[in-house]
Design a protein around this motif. Structure first.
Motif, PDB file in Angstrom:
ATOM      1  N   ALA A 133     -21.664  -1.849 -12.658  1.00 16.09           N
ATOM      2  CA  ALA A 133     -21.040  -0.585 -13.063  1.00 16.09           C
ATOM      3  C   ALA A 133     -19.836  -0.270 -12.181  1.00 16.09           C
ATOM      4  CB  ALA A 133     -22.071   0.543 -12.998  1.00 16.09           C
ATOM      5  N   LEU A 134     -19.955  -0.509 -10.866  1.00 12.77           N
ATOM      6  CA  LEU A 134     -18.829  -0.288  -9.955  1.00 12.77           C
ATOM      7  C   LEU A 134     -17.654  -1.211 -10.284  1.00 12.77           C
ATOM      8  CD1 LEU A 134     -20.691   0.113  -6.536  1.00 12.77           C
ATOM      9  CD2 LEU A 134     -19.355   1.857  -7.715  1.00 12.77           C
ATOM     10  N   LEU A 135     -17.983  -2.441 -10.563  1.00 12.52           N
ATOM     11  CA  LEU A 135     -16.941  -3.412 -10.880  1.00 12.52           C
ATOM     12  C   LEU A 135     -16.235  -3.065 -12.188  1.00 12.52           C
ATOM     13  CD1 LEU A 135     -15.656  -6.007  -9.862  1.00 12.52           C
ATOM     14  CD2 LEU A 135     -17.340  -7.277 -11.167  1.00 12.52           C
ATOM     15  N   VAL A 136     -16.990  -2.666 -13.180  1.00  8.49           N
ATOM     16  CA  VAL A 136     -16.405  -2.280 -14.469  1.00  8.49           C
ATOM     17  C   VAL A 136     -15.488  -1.076 -14.291  1.00  8.49           C
ATOM     18  CG1 VAL A 136     -16.961  -1.302 -16.740  1.00  8.49           C
ATOM     19  CG2 VAL A 136     -18.217  -3.288 -15.899  1.00  8.49           C
ATOM     20  N   ALA A 137     -15.915  -0.096 -13.498  1.00  5.55           N
ATOM     21  CA  ALA A 137     -15.086   1.089 -13.271  1.00  5.55           C
ATOM     22  C   ALA A 137     -13.782   0.717 -12.565  1.00  5.55           C
ATOM     23  CB  ALA A 137     -15.861   2.119 -12.450  1.00  5.55           C
ATOM     24  N   HIS A 138     -13.881  -0.156 -11.588  1.00  6.49           N
ATOM     25  CA  HIS A 138     -12.684  -0.587 -10.860  1.00  6.49           C
ATOM     26  C   HIS A 138     -11.722  -1.347 -11.767  1.00  6.49           C
ATOM     27  CE1 HIS A 138     -10.139  -1.920  -7.631  1.00  6.49           C
ATOM     28  NE2 HIS A 138     -10.354  -3.179  -7.970  1.00  6.49           N
ATOM     29  N   VAL A 139     -12.249  -2.256 -12.567  1.00  8.28           N
ATOM     30  CA  VAL A 139     -11.408  -3.037 -13.490  1.00  8.28           C
ATOM     31  C   VAL A 139     -10.749  -2.107 -14.499  1.00  8.28           C
ATOM     32  CG1 VAL A 139     -11.465  -4.762 -15.325  1.00  8.28           C
ATOM     33  CG2 VAL A 139     -12.664  -5.193 -13.190  1.00  8.28           C
ATOM     34  N   ARG A 140     -11.511  -1.147 -15.027  1.00  2.00           N
ATOM     35  CA  ARG A 140     -10.953  -0.203 -15.994  1.00  2.00           C
ATOM     36  C   ARG A 140      -9.819   0.605 -15.358  1.00  2.00           C
ATOM     37  NH1 ARG A 140     -15.405   2.200 -18.050  1.00  2.00           N
ATOM     38  NH2 ARG A 140     -15.381   0.761 -19.781  1.00  2.00           N
ATOM     39  N   GLU A 141     -10.017   1.022 -14.130  1.00  2.00           N
ATOM     40  CA  GLU A 141      -8.995   1.804 -13.430  1.00  2.00           C
ATOM     41  C   GLU A 141      -7.713   0.998 -13.233  1.00  2.00           C
ATOM     42  OE1 GLU A 141      -8.592   3.565  -8.969  1.00  2.00           O
ATOM     43  OE2 GLU A 141     -10.487   3.914  -9.998  1.00  2.00           O
ATOM     44  N   VAL A 142      -7.861  -0.255 -12.857  1.00  2.00           N
ATOM     45  CA  VAL A 142      -6.671  -1.103 -12.645  1.00  2.00           C
ATOM     46  C   VAL A 142      -5.974  -1.399 -13.968  1.00  2.00           C
ATOM     47  CG1 VAL A 142      -5.886  -3.384 -11.888  1.00  2.00           C
ATOM     48  CG2 VAL A 142      -7.513  -2.105 -10.497  1.00  2.00           C
ATOM     49  N   ILE A 143      -6.731  -1.679 -15.003  1.00  2.00           N
ATOM     50  CA  ILE A 143      -6.135  -2.005 -16.304  1.00  2.00           C
ATOM     51  C   ILE A 143      -5.413  -0.794 -16.885  1.00  2.00           C
ATOM     52  CG2 ILE A 143      -6.660  -2.641 -18.702  1.00  2.00           C
ATOM     53  CD1 ILE A 143      -6.866  -5.010 -16.866  1.00  2.00           C
ATOM     54  N   GLU A 144      -6.019   0.388 -16.780  1.00  2.00           N
ATOM     55  CA  GLU A 144      -5.419   1.587 -17.377  1.00  2.00           C
ATOM     56  C   GLU A 144      -4.286   2.171 -16.543  1.00  2.00           C
ATOM     57  OE1 GLU A 144      -8.741   4.192 -18.013  1.00  2.00           O
ATOM     58  OE2 GLU A 144      -9.458   3.052 -19.743  1.00  2.00           O
ATOM     59  N   GLY A 200      -2.947   0.694 -13.375  1.00  2.00           N
ATOM     60  CA  GLY A 200      -2.265  -0.171 -12.413  1.00  2.00           C
ATOM     61  C   GLY A 200      -0.917  -0.658 -12.931  1.00  2.00           C
ATOM     62  N   ASP A 201      -0.078  -1.079 -11.998  1.00  2.00           N
ATOM     63  CA  ASP A 201       1.219  -1.629 -12.396  1.00  2.00           C
ATOM     64  C   ASP A 201       1.028  -3.064 -12.912  1.00  2.00           C
ATOM     65  OD1 ASP A 201       0.521  -2.519  -9.887  1.00  2.00           O
ATOM     66  OD2 ASP A 201       2.571  -2.702  -9.169  1.00  2.00           O
ATOM     67  N   PRO A 202       2.001  -3.605 -13.649  1.00  2.00           N
ATOM     68  CA  PRO A 202       1.832  -4.942 -14.261  1.00  2.00           C
ATOM     69  C   PRO A 202       1.480  -6.060 -13.277  1.00  2.00           C
ATOM     70  CG  PRO A 202       3.686  -3.831 -15.265  1.00  2.00           C
ATOM     71  CD  PRO A 202       3.226  -2.956 -14.137  1.00  2.00           C
ATOM     72  N   PRO A 203       2.117  -6.153 -12.085  1.00  2.00           N
ATOM     73  CA  PRO A 203       1.703  -7.243 -11.186  1.00  2.00           C
ATOM     74  C   PRO A 203       0.245  -7.132 -10.742  1.00  2.00           C
ATOM     75  CG  PRO A 203       3.834  -6.348 -10.503  1.00  2.00           C
ATOM     76  CD  PRO A 203       3.305  -5.463 -11.578  1.00  2.00           C
ATOM     77  N   THR A 204      -0.238  -5.888 -10.562  1.00  2.00           N
ATOM     78  CA  THR A 204      -1.636  -5.703 -10.158  1.00  2.00           C
ATOM     79  C   THR A 204      -2.580  -6.111 -11.284  1.00  2.00           C
ATOM     80  OG1 THR A 204      -0.923  -3.834  -8.797  1.00  2.00           O
ATOM     81  CG2 THR A 204      -3.273  -4.034  -9.214  1.00  2.00           C
ATOM     82  N   ARG A 205      -2.236  -5.737 -12.518  1.00  2.00           N
ATOM     83  CA  ARG A 205      -3.066  -6.133 -13.667  1.00  2.00           C
ATOM     84  C   ARG A 205      -3.130  -7.651 -13.799  1.00  2.00           C
ATOM     85  NH1 ARG A 205      -0.449  -2.656 -18.247  1.00  2.00           N
ATOM     86  NH2 ARG A 205      -0.030  -0.919 -16.889  1.00  2.00           N
ATOM     87  N   LYS A 206      -1.960  -8.275 -13.651  1.00  3.64           N
ATOM     88  CA  LYS A 206      -1.904  -9.741 -13.777  1.00  3.64           C
ATOM     89  C   LYS A 206      -2.753 -10.399 -12.693  1.00  3.64           C
ATOM     90  CE  LYS A 206       1.273 -13.632 -13.923  1.00  3.64           C
ATOM     91  NZ  LYS A 206       2.657 -14.062 -13.854  1.00  3.64           N
ATOM     92  N   ALA A 207      -2.625  -9.916 -11.459  1.00  2.00           N
ATOM     93  CA  ALA A 207      -3.416 -10.481 -10.361  1.00  2.00           C
ATOM     94  C   ALA A 207      -4.912 -10.299 -10.610  1.00  2.00           C
ATOM     95  CB  ALA A 207      -3.005  -9.831  -9.044  1.00  2.00           C
ATOM     96  N   LEU A 208      -5.280  -9.144 -11.160  1.00  2.00           N
ATOM     97  CA  LEU A 208      -6.689  -8.885 -11.458  1.00  2.00           C
ATOM     98  C   LEU A 208      -7.214  -9.875 -12.491  1.00  2.00           C
ATOM     99  CD1 LEU A 208      -9.244  -7.018 -11.316  1.00  2.00           C
ATOM    100  CD2 LEU A 208      -8.265  -5.860 -13.290  1.00  2.00           C
ATOM    101  N   VAL A 211     -11.932   6.881  -0.583  1.00  2.00           N
ATOM    102  CA  VAL A 211     -10.780   5.980  -0.524  1.00  2.00           C
ATOM    103  C   VAL A 211     -10.647   5.278  -1.872  1.00  2.00           C
ATOM    104  CG1 VAL A 211      -9.805   3.974   0.632  1.00  2.00           C
ATOM    105  CG2 VAL A 211     -11.183   5.603   1.925  1.00  2.00           C
ATOM    106  N   PRO A 212      -9.469   5.425  -2.555  1.00  2.00           N
ATOM    107  CA  PRO A 212      -9.322   4.737  -3.845  1.00  2.00           C
ATOM    108  C   PRO A 212      -9.204   3.227  -3.632  1.00  2.00           C
ATOM    109  CG  PRO A 212      -7.267   5.821  -3.239  1.00  2.00           C
ATOM    110  CD  PRO A 212      -8.282   6.183  -2.204  1.00  2.00           C
ATOM    111  N   PRO A 213      -9.802   2.462  -4.490  1.00  2.00           N
ATOM    112  CA  PRO A 213      -9.736   1.000  -4.323  1.00  2.00           C
ATOM    113  C   PRO A 213      -8.306   0.499  -4.564  1.00  2.00           C
ATOM    114  CG  PRO A 213     -10.964   1.593  -6.305  1.00  2.00           C
ATOM    115  CD  PRO A 213     -10.624   2.857  -5.608  1.00  2.00           C
ATOM    116  N   PRO A 214      -7.718  -0.279  -3.606  1.00  2.00           N
ATOM    117  CA  PRO A 214      -6.352  -0.748  -3.748  1.00  2.00           C
ATOM    118  C   PRO A 214      -6.220  -1.938  -4.697  1.00  2.00           C
ATOM    119  CG  PRO A 214      -7.256  -1.563  -1.697  1.00  2.00           C
ATOM    120  CD  PRO A 214      -8.301  -0.675  -2.332  1.00  2.00           C
ATOM    121  N   GLY A 215      -7.226  -2.679  -4.903  1.00  2.00           N
ATOM    122  CA  GLY A 215      -7.164  -3.880  -5.744  1.00  2.00           C
ATOM    123  C   GLY A 215      -8.483  -4.606  -5.614  1.00  2.00           C
ATOM    124  N   ILE A 216      -8.522  -5.794  -6.054  1.00  2.00           N
ATOM    125  CA  ILE A 216      -9.758  -6.536  -6.011  1.00  2.00           C
ATOM    126  C   ILE A 216      -9.562  -7.764  -5.131  1.00  2.00           C
ATOM    127  CG2 ILE A 216      -9.357  -7.940  -8.046  1.00  2.00           C
ATOM    128  CD1 ILE A 216     -12.297  -7.222  -8.773  1.00  2.00           C
TER     129      ILE A 216
END
Length: 199
Positions: free
Chosen positions: A135-146, A148-156, A188-193
């Motif tokens: 559930a934590l991982l899904v929330a983090h991925v959703r936050e980055v996808i919705e 996040g900037d394009p380079p962060t999404r691509k890296a994810l 602390v907001p998650p900066p990335g994965i």
């Protein structure tokens, strides 16, 4: 008119079942070109095989025509002379297609063997994540996808996709690599994965 045993017709000689003599690689190449293009002039054949002397090509085509593997004619021209026009006969077509089928069959067997190796190498004992971690991982991925900037999404996405297995056009199976590090919790907001562990 003769009657009796003398009147019986002579039996026809059996058709010769002589096999085609072994063909050189150049002969098979010529037949393959004719099979693909249907009709080629002698000049066009010389242009697509510049490494072979023109005289050799003429000799090989003459020999293949004599064996009944290709047809050739020189059409009428008002002035000058037209080049020979070449086309495959049914026998020549069968030989050309037969060698191509053998090549493709060899490639297919190689690919099937590689697929069997990949299936055998698949790890069987992967441990599933707990519901809370997932559930934590899904929330983090959703936050980055919705957000996040394009380079962060691509890296994810690059860090999550481990491999993509293609069985056919309708069966494509991505394998996802879930990171071994839990995303940070709290204010602390998650900066990335972080990348997955290799150990």
């Amino acid at each position: 008119m003769v009657s009796g045993p003398e009147a019986t017709a002579r039996p026809r000689p059996a058709p010769s079942r002589a096999k085609t003599p072994p063909l050189a690689d150049l002969d098979l190449h010529i037949l393959s070109l004719l099979s693909r293009h249907r009709v080629i002039t002698q000049n066009q054949l010389a242009a697509v095989t510049p490494q072979v002397p023109t005289r050799t090509l003429r000799y090989r085509c003459s020999r293949l025509a004599g064996q009944g593997l290709l047809g050739r004619t020189r059409p009428y021209r008002e002035r000058g002379s037209a080049p020979n026009h070449l086309w495959p006969t049914r026998t020549g077509e069968a030989l050309a297609c037969g060698t191509r089928i053998d090549e493709l069959s060899g490639k297919l067997h190689g690919l099937e063997a590689r697929r069997a190796e990949l299936v055998a190498e698949e790890p069987e004992g992967r441990e599933p994540l707990s519901d809370e971690d997932l559930a934590l991982l899904v929330a983090h991925v959703r936050e980055v996808i919705e957000g996040g900037d394009p380079p962060t999404r691509k890296a994810l996405l690059q860090s999550l996709v481990e491999e993509i297995r293609v069985v056919s056009r309708s069966e494509i199976y991505p394998s996802f690599l879930l990171p071994a590090v839990r995303p940070p919790q709290g204010s602390v907001p998650p900066p990335g994965i972080e990348p997955g562990s290799t150990a």
